[in-house]
Structures are given as structure tokens and as C-alpha cells.
Design an enzyme around this catalytic site. Sequence first.
Site, PDB file in Angstrom:
ATOM      1  N   LYS A  13       0.825  -1.220   0.000  1.00  0.00           N
ATOM      2  CA  LYS A  13       0.000   0.000   0.000  1.00  0.00           C
ATOM      3  C   LYS A  13       0.857   1.267   0.000  1.00  0.00           C
ATOM      4  O   LYS A  13       0.594   2.194  -0.746  1.00  0.00           O
ATOM      5  CB  LYS A  13      -0.930   0.046   1.234  1.00  0.00           C
ATOM      6  CG  LYS A  13      -1.909  -1.103   1.331  1.00  0.00           C
ATOM      7  CD  LYS A  13      -2.946  -0.881   2.443  1.00  0.00           C
ATOM      8  CE  LYS A  13      -2.346  -0.787   3.831  1.00  0.00           C
ATOM      9  NZ  LYS A  13      -1.663  -1.989   4.303  1.00  0.00           N
ATOM     10  N   ARG A 127      11.834  -6.280   4.189  1.00  0.00           N
ATOM     11  CA  ARG A 127      11.868  -4.861   4.567  1.00  0.00           C
ATOM     12  C   ARG A 127      12.616  -4.703   5.894  1.00  0.00           C
ATOM     13  O   ARG A 127      13.422  -3.798   6.063  1.00  0.00           O
ATOM     14  CB  ARG A 127      10.420  -4.363   4.712  1.00  0.00           C
ATOM     15  CG  ARG A 127      10.266  -2.948   5.206  1.00  0.00           C
ATOM     16  CD  ARG A 127       8.856  -2.451   4.997  1.00  0.00           C
ATOM     17  NE  ARG A 127       7.977  -2.766   6.105  1.00  0.00           N
ATOM     18  CZ  ARG A 127       6.635  -2.641   6.076  1.00  0.00           C
ATOM     19  NH1 ARG A 127       6.028  -2.240   4.989  1.00  0.00           N
ATOM     20  NH2 ARG A 127       5.912  -2.936   7.124  1.00  0.00           N
ATOM     21  N   ARG A 136      11.460  -0.542  11.567  1.00  0.00           N
ATOM     22  CA  ARG A 136      10.222  -0.484  12.333  1.00  0.00           C
ATOM     23  C   ARG A 136      10.265  -1.461  13.491  1.00  0.00           C
ATOM     24  O   ARG A 136      10.655  -2.611  13.320  1.00  0.00           O
ATOM     25  CB  ARG A 136       9.040  -0.816  11.420  1.00  0.00           C
ATOM     26  CG  ARG A 136       8.676   0.313  10.492  1.00  0.00           C
ATOM     27  CD  ARG A 136       7.561  -0.054   9.556  1.00  0.00           C
ATOM     28  NE  ARG A 136       6.372  -0.559  10.229  1.00  0.00           N
ATOM     29  CZ  ARG A 136       5.155  -0.515   9.702  1.00  0.00           C
ATOM     30  NH1 ARG A 136       4.973   0.040   8.522  1.00  0.00           N
ATOM     31  NH2 ARG A 136       4.132  -1.016  10.346  1.00  0.00           N
ATOM     32  N   ARG A 147       0.060  -8.992  13.365  1.00  0.00           N
ATOM     33  CA  ARG A 147      -0.546  -7.915  12.574  1.00  0.00           C
ATOM     34  C   ARG A 147      -1.428  -8.473  11.460  1.00  0.00           C
ATOM     35  O   ARG A 147      -2.479  -7.921  11.142  1.00  0.00           O
ATOM     36  CB  ARG A 147       0.547  -6.992  12.005  1.00  0.00           C
ATOM     37  CG  ARG A 147       1.105  -6.052  13.085  1.00  0.00           C
ATOM     38  CD  ARG A 147       2.466  -5.465  12.716  1.00  0.00           C
ATOM     39  NE  ARG A 147       2.481  -4.732  11.487  1.00  0.00           N
ATOM     40  CZ  ARG A 147       3.560  -4.594  10.698  1.00  0.00           C
ATOM     41  NH1 ARG A 147       4.717  -5.144  11.052  1.00  0.00           N
ATOM     42  NH2 ARG A 147       3.498  -3.905   9.592  1.00  0.00           N
TER      43      ARG A 147
HETATM   44  P1  AMP Z   1       0.829   0.560   9.574  1.00  0.00           P
HETATM   45  O1  AMP Z   1       2.069   1.333   9.291  1.00  0.00           O
HETATM   46  O2  AMP Z   1      -0.364   1.062   8.819  1.00  0.00           O
HETATM   47  O3  AMP Z   1       1.018  -0.928   9.403  1.00  0.00           O
HETATM   48  O4  AMP Z   1       0.471   0.790  11.118  1.00  0.00           O
HETATM   49  C1  AMP Z   1       1.369   0.451  12.143  1.00  0.00           C
HETATM   50  C2  AMP Z   1       0.634   0.362  13.475  1.00  0.00           C
HETATM   51  O5  AMP Z   1       0.030   1.619  13.783  1.00  0.00           O
HETATM   52  C3  AMP Z   1      -0.523  -0.639  13.516  1.00  0.00           C
HETATM   53  O6  AMP Z   1      -0.092  -1.958  13.796  1.00  0.00           O
HETATM   54  C4  AMP Z   1      -1.375  -0.056  14.644  1.00  0.00           C
HETATM   55  O7  AMP Z   1      -0.808  -0.324  15.925  1.00  0.00           O
HETATM   56  C5  AMP Z   1      -1.237   1.440  14.404  1.00  0.00           C
HETATM   57  N1  AMP Z   1      -2.285   1.912  13.463  1.00  0.00           N
HETATM   58  C6  AMP Z   1      -2.091   2.479  12.251  1.00  0.00           C
HETATM   59  N2  AMP Z   1      -3.259   2.800  11.668  1.00  0.00           N
HETATM   60  C7  AMP Z   1      -4.233   2.414  12.534  1.00  0.00           C
HETATM   61  C8  AMP Z   1      -5.646   2.461  12.512  1.00  0.00           C
HETATM   62  N3  AMP Z   1      -6.329   2.965  11.469  1.00  0.00           N
HETATM   63  N4  AMP Z   1      -6.310   1.971  13.596  1.00  0.00           N
HETATM   64  C9  AMP Z   1      -5.668   1.475  14.663  1.00  0.00           C
HETATM   65  N5  AMP Z   1      -4.332   1.388  14.747  1.00  0.00           N
HETATM   66  C10 AMP Z   1      -3.607   1.854  13.698  1.00  0.00           C
END
Ligand code: AMP
Length: 189
Positions: A13, A127, A136, A147
Site C-alpha cells: 500500500k 523490509r 520499524r 498484525r
Molecule cells: P501501519 O504502518 O499502517 O502498518 O500501522 C502500524 C501500526 O500503527 C498498527 O499496527 C497499529 O498499531 C497502528 N495503526 C495504524 N493505523 C491504525 C488504525 N487505522 N487503527 C488502529 N491502529 C492503527
Amino acid sequence: MRIVLLGAPGAGKGTQAKFICEKYNIPHISTGDMVRAAVSKGSELGKQVKGYIDKGELVPDSTIIDLIKERLKEDDCKFGFLLDGFPRTIAQAEALDVLLDELTLKLTCVLDFDVPKEVLLERILKRASKSGGEKRSDDNEEIIEKRIKVYTEQTLPLSAYYKDKGLLKTVKAGTLDVLEVKEMIFKLL
Ligand code: AMP
């Protein structure tokens, strides 16, 4: 263009978001980037969310919804935006509907990335092992599994939610490379 990207961690994404935002000149709004920035800054929000991120769990809906409410009211969102990683739950999708109604805006479409689980795992681990850039804290095997599970349980139902609204476009990314997926998306949009 007001676009939502749906898809599991590692589905590509973020990479595709950059291409789309460049082409349509719209802001890339990644809630993951926003919460990571808060953690790096050590802000109050950062302190609240760090534990969830590190465990691979979702941050509470109300926290994320408040962030998005503020962000979508900013000037650069007037002519469109791309949401990457939001919404992640039905409650977030419903809150987004209410917010867009208030702003008298409608989503253009929701791009749903379809990528097999094996590919997701392999990509995230790659990654994580790359040198350079910021590593990360949630890119390790145990947390990645978590996740993906959280995604399946809480976010996957959003595909049906948006399909019912006639907004869903599936990106059959499978094992295709970045440029092939980019081309597919530009044809869909
Ligand atoms: P991402 O980079 O989108 O994979 O997000 C990393 C982490 O941020 C996720 O595992 C959640 O802990 C938190 N996070 C990001 N976006 C959301 C969302 N829309 N709702 C809840 N937690 C989020």
C-alpha cells in the site's frame, strides 16, 4: 480523488500510495506514519500508542478517529486525499462516513490489495532486514503474524462493507512486481 487503500501489512500500500499521490497531486495520509511520528517525538499521543504498535495491536478507534478528523480538515485535503491504513475497523469506517457527510464529500473508490499471506510475510521480513532507513519496531516475525491476524479479524470485513456501497475495486496484486501493480491501479482509477 478521495481514495482509501485497504490491504494487509506488506501488501504494498505504502509504495503504491506514493505513485498515486504523485500522479493526482493529493496528500498521502498514513495513520501508521502519523502514530510512528508521534512515538519518535515522544509526544503524549506517542506515549499512549507505543505499546499497541509494538505488540502489533490496533490503537483504540477513538484515538485514530480524532487524528483523522483533524487531518482531513486541513487545507491540503480540499482537492482530494489518499488514506493509507485507515479505516482499519468497521467503527472507523462508520466514523469516516459521518465525517465525510459533515464535510459534504464522498469517497471516489476503495482499492483493496489482494496478496497471498506467504508473499506478505516474505516482503515484510525483507523490509525488516534491509539496511538503511528507519527500522520499524513491529517488523519482526512474531509481531508480523499478529498484525496479519489482526488484519484478518478486524480489517478484512471492510472489503464487504465497501463492496456493498459499490466503492470496492480489487487490486489483484498477487506476486506481481511494483510496476505491474502500479499499471494495474492506474487502469482501475
Ligand atoms: P501501519 O504502518 O499502517 O502498518 O500501522 C502500524 C501500526 O500503527 C498498527 O499496527 C497499529 O498499531 C497502528 N495503526 C495504524 N493505523 C491504525 C488504525 N487505522 N487503527 C488502529 N491502529 C492503527
